[in-house]
Design an enzyme around this catalytic site. Structure first.
Site, PDB file in Angstrom:
ATOM      1  N   ASP A  99     -11.862 -12.958  19.541  1.00 19.86           N
ATOM      2  CA  ASP A  99     -12.508 -11.730  19.989  1.00 19.86           C
ATOM      3  C   ASP A  99     -11.898 -11.366  21.344  1.00 19.86           C
ATOM      4  O   ASP A  99     -11.848 -12.202  22.246  1.00 19.86           O
ATOM      5  CB  ASP A  99     -14.022 -11.975  20.133  1.00 19.86           C
ATOM      6  CG  ASP A  99     -14.838 -10.756  19.759  1.00 19.86           C
ATOM      7  OD1 ASP A  99     -14.531  -9.676  20.291  1.00 19.86           O
ATOM      8  OD2 ASP A  99     -15.779 -10.895  18.957  1.00 19.86           O
ATOM      9  N   ASP A 201     -13.079  -5.712  20.972  1.00 17.17           N
ATOM     10  CA  ASP A 201     -14.411  -5.217  21.285  1.00 17.17           C
ATOM     11  C   ASP A 201     -14.372  -3.803  21.872  1.00 17.17           C
ATOM     12  O   ASP A 201     -13.570  -3.528  22.768  1.00 17.17           O
ATOM     13  CB  ASP A 201     -15.012  -6.190  22.315  1.00 17.17           C
ATOM     14  CG  ASP A 201     -16.494  -6.028  22.514  1.00 17.17           C
ATOM     15  OD1 ASP A 201     -17.245  -6.306  21.560  1.00 17.17           O
ATOM     16  OD2 ASP A 201     -16.903  -5.650  23.620  1.00 17.17           O
ATOM     17  N   GLU A 256     -13.046  -2.570  17.143  1.00 19.85           N
ATOM     18  CA  GLU A 256     -14.416  -2.084  16.980  1.00 19.85           C
ATOM     19  C   GLU A 256     -14.477  -0.706  17.617  1.00 19.85           C
ATOM     20  O   GLU A 256     -14.230  -0.571  18.816  1.00 19.85           O
ATOM     21  CB  GLU A 256     -15.395  -3.038  17.665  1.00 19.85           C
ATOM     22  CG  GLU A 256     -16.842  -2.667  17.396  1.00 19.85           C
ATOM     23  CD  GLU A 256     -17.799  -3.148  18.471  1.00 19.85           C
ATOM     24  OE1 GLU A 256     -18.991  -3.259  18.171  1.00 19.85           O
ATOM     25  OE2 GLU A 256     -17.369  -3.397  19.612  1.00 19.85           O
ATOM     26  N   HIS A 323     -22.747  -9.583  14.034  1.00 20.24           N
ATOM     27  CA  HIS A 323     -23.704 -10.123  15.003  1.00 20.24           C
ATOM     28  C   HIS A 323     -24.507  -9.052  15.740  1.00 20.24           C
ATOM     29  O   HIS A 323     -25.302  -9.389  16.615  1.00 20.24           O
ATOM     30  CB  HIS A 323     -22.944 -10.985  16.011  1.00 20.24           C
ATOM     31  CG  HIS A 323     -21.972 -10.167  16.807  1.00 20.24           C
ATOM     32  ND1 HIS A 323     -20.874  -9.543  16.236  1.00 20.24           N
ATOM     33  CD2 HIS A 323     -21.964  -9.808  18.105  1.00 20.24           C
ATOM     34  CE1 HIS A 323     -20.235  -8.864  17.163  1.00 20.24           C
ATOM     35  NE2 HIS A 323     -20.869  -9.008  18.302  1.00 20.24           N
ATOM     36  N   ASP A 324     -24.262  -7.769  15.417  1.00 19.83           N
ATOM     37  CA  ASP A 324     -25.006  -6.682  16.061  1.00 19.83           C
ATOM     38  C   ASP A 324     -25.882  -5.902  15.078  1.00 19.83           C
ATOM     39  O   ASP A 324     -26.569  -4.966  15.485  1.00 19.83           O
ATOM     40  CB  ASP A 324     -24.036  -5.660  16.694  1.00 19.83           C
ATOM     41  CG  ASP A 324     -23.170  -6.244  17.788  1.00 19.83           C
ATOM     42  OD1 ASP A 324     -23.644  -7.137  18.516  1.00 19.83           O
ATOM     43  OD2 ASP A 324     -22.015  -5.800  17.907  1.00 19.83           O
TER      44      ASP A 324
HETATM   45  C1  GLC Z   1     -19.624  -4.967  21.068  1.00 19.27           C
HETATM   46  C2  GLC Z   1     -20.098  -6.329  20.614  1.00 19.27           C
HETATM   47  C3  GLC Z   1     -21.487  -6.541  21.131  1.00 19.27           C
HETATM   48  C4  GLC Z   1     -21.433  -6.483  22.637  1.00 19.27           C
HETATM   49  C5  GLC Z   1     -20.803  -5.190  23.139  1.00 19.27           C
HETATM   50  C6  GLC Z   1     -20.424  -5.281  24.588  1.00 19.27           C
HETATM   51  O1  GLC Z   1     -20.364  -3.950  20.507  1.00 19.27           O
HETATM   52  O2  GLC Z   1     -20.000  -6.457  19.234  1.00 19.27           O
HETATM   53  O3  GLC Z   1     -22.044  -7.738  20.680  1.00 19.27           O
HETATM   54  O4  GLC Z   1     -22.738  -6.614  23.144  1.00 19.27           O
HETATM   55  O5  GLC Z   1     -19.633  -4.875  22.456  1.00 19.27           O
HETATM   56  O6  GLC Z   1     -19.342  -6.149  24.755  1.00 19.27           O
END
Ligand code: GLC
Ligand code: CA
Length: 541
Positions: A99, A201, A256, A323-324
């Site tokens: 990540d 991310d 993402e 995980h979100d």
């Molecule tokens: C992304 C991650 C999340 C995190 C956020 C800030 O959305 O998946 O878990 O809290 O970024 O880094």
């Protein structure tokens, strides 16, 4: 370039290390725990393992606030453990993906600590500005993505710094070429350790074109977003990274990209990233933020979203959980149809065009917590939502529902391997998130022993996918089979499959193929109707 990339024929499994497997009994998952489960993952059919962040972190956002990019969080083990993980994975034909969290660093990162000195070269690593009203008010009206303040004042330098997430996640200044250099060096460091690629991310938020005020109210968590989502400068940076780093490796880079359209995704996947995670399909159902209103699940709307993305030429990162996000059976389906839903979503995930991402526990149909004590929640997002709701005239029940909807502890519930203590996650009396006695049958051991289980369905569909050119190919043709019924052909060379998925919670009448059904989730079927959440994978002659 002409060779077909590995990730197009293989399947990713996401591990949230803190919640996967604890080897030393401290209640926190770790690298040795992951190593001990590699045989399980291989047997499942996982090829690429993406690890949520394993770097040192103060854990304000559990690893998404990094204080050292080239080391391993001692809670999870050592660099030797990490090297062992890469080697053990390789022995089993599996690859590791890291990540990459570079929109921001932790406020405890040495760069940020030094940046408070205006004369330090690190000052310009972050986004500092003078405030308004005599420096008493933040430089602009932006709201953080986590629904809190986006600026924090630093007395040492008498300036404010920007943070699109918590105040402990300080946004890097991507206009500074030194930041790009640092990130290039981080990437090369992990490539040299043998990692296959990166999940980046919130990578479509890194470039802030301007710091002008944003539109909308305080409740708009993307207020200011027009100045930092999907900016031209962002594309330029990714093109540079592709040219200078990614193109030199046999790699998979997935970004993402919240708040992105299909057009944005197309742009990001042309000479920048290999794939993006988009979010449109996660919004049904949802609590709309303004006003606080629940929009229920709409199967037909959901189906249309998939069709639109799949019909484009973009190679998708296909996912339902991470995980979100809430567990898919709770989010899109119903517990009354637990097993049927588990298999339906497995079919959707593994037969659409693109690279499938399975989230730990999804393969055994894990659910959200039933009775969760929200006052003990570990997630910062839940805390923020609580604070916002506090003064609002809503009932206690409504508030709890909304907080629970946003609380990410649900999907981070420790993984369940057997029916023993803590379901085999840990030998500790105190796990970092609670282990509950709700639905004790949902665990790997149990699922392995049941030939009809969700887990065994995953395994056989994954095995089938490995030898099916049609499922791994680029072609998909949708046909209309009724409201909320997603149906499509997958076809390549001499193979043709028809997939029928009833996304509805009710029976649908019509005309449905029922010969040569290879995969299904109801033992009795006919041509005239589909049961709630019924799915069929049909071999077409
Ligand atoms: C992304 C991650 C999340 C995190 C956020 C800030 O959305 O998946 O878990 O809290 O970024 O880094
Ligand atoms: Ca541990």
């Amino acid at each position: 370039m002409s060779e077909r990339p590995y990730y197009k024929d293989h399947v990713v499994y996401q591990i949230y290390p803190r919640s996967f497997c604890d080897s030393n009994g401290d209640g926190i998952g770790d690298l040795k725990g992951i190593i001990s489960k590699l045989d399980y993952l291989q047997d499942l059919g996982a090829d690429i393992l993406w690890l949520s962040p394993v770097y040192p972190s103060p854990n304000v956002d559990f690893g998404y606030d990094i204080s050292d990019y080239k080391a391993i969080n001692p809670e999870y083990g050592t660099m030797e453990d990490f090297e062992e993980l890469v080697a053990e994975a390789r022995k089993r034909g599996m690859k590791i993906v890291m990540d990459l969290v570079v929109n921001h660093t932790s406020s405890k990162h040495p760069w940020f600590i030094q940046s408070k000195d205006r004369n330090s070269k690190y000052h310009d690593y972050y986004i500092y500005a003078k405030g308004r009203k005599n420096n008493k008010k933040p430089p602009n009206n932006w709201v953080s993505n986590f629904m809190s303040e986006a600026w924090t004042y630093v007395p040492e330098c008498e300036e404010w710094y920007l943070h699109l997430f918590t105040e402990d996640q300080c946004d890097l200044n991507w206009k500074n070429p030194l930041v790009l250099q640092e990130v290039e060096s981080i990437l090369e460091f992990w490539y040299s350790k043998g990692v296959y690629g990166f999940r980046c991310d919130v990578i479509n938020e890194i470039y802030k074109t301007s710091l002008a005020d944003g539109k909308g109210t305080r409740l708009n968590r993307y207020r200011g977003g027009e100045h930092y989502f999907n900016q031209e400068g962002n594309h330029k940076i990714l093109q540079k990274l592709r040219k200078e780093v990614f193109s030199k490796h046999d790699t998979m880079v997935v970004g993402e990209c919240p708040n992105s359209t299909l057009d944005d995704a197309r742009k990001f996947t042309t000479e920048e990233l290999d794939m993006v995670f988009a979010f449109e399909h996660q919004d049904s159902p949802t609590y709309k933020l303004r006003p606080w209103k629940f929009r229920p699940f709409d199967a037909e709307r959901w189906k249309r979203i998939f069709i639109r993305w799949q019909e484009s030429s973009v190679w998708n990162a296909v996912y339902l959980e991470n995980h979100d996000q809430l567990r898919s059976i709770d989010h899109f389906g119903e517990r009354e149809y637990w097993k049927e839903c588990g298999k339906l979503y497995a079919t959707l995930l593994l037969t659409l065009k693109g690279t499938p991402f399975i989230f730990e526990g999804e393969e055994i149909g894990m659910l959200d917590y039933d009775h969760y004590d929200l006052s003990k929640s570990r997630d910062i997002v839940a805390d923020n939502v609580k604070r916002i709701l506090d003064p609002l005239p809503l009932t206690k029940k409504t508030k709890e529902n909304i907080i629970s909807h946003y609380c990410r502890d649900h999907e981070r519930m420790p993984m369940r391997f057997d029916s023993g203590k803590n379901y085999g996650f840990s030998s500790s009396d105190q796990t970092w998130l609670p282990v509950t006695d709700e639905h004790p049958d949902i665990n790997v051991r149990n699922e392995e022993n049941d030939p009809e289980s969700i887990l065994n369905y995953y395994k056989s569909l994954l095995r089938f996918r490995k030898q099916s050119q049609a499922l791994r190919g680029e072609r998909i043709t949708f046909i209309e089979k009724g409201k909320g019924v997603l149906a499509y052909y997958r076809e390549e060379e001499n193979e043709k499959l028809l997939i029928i998925l009833n996304l509805n919670n009710h029976i649908v009448n019509g005309n449905f193929e029922n010969e040569s059904v290879l995969f299904f989730n109801y033992s009795e079927r006919d041509e005239m109707h589909l049961e709630p959440y019924e799915c069929r994978v049909i071999k077409v002659n």
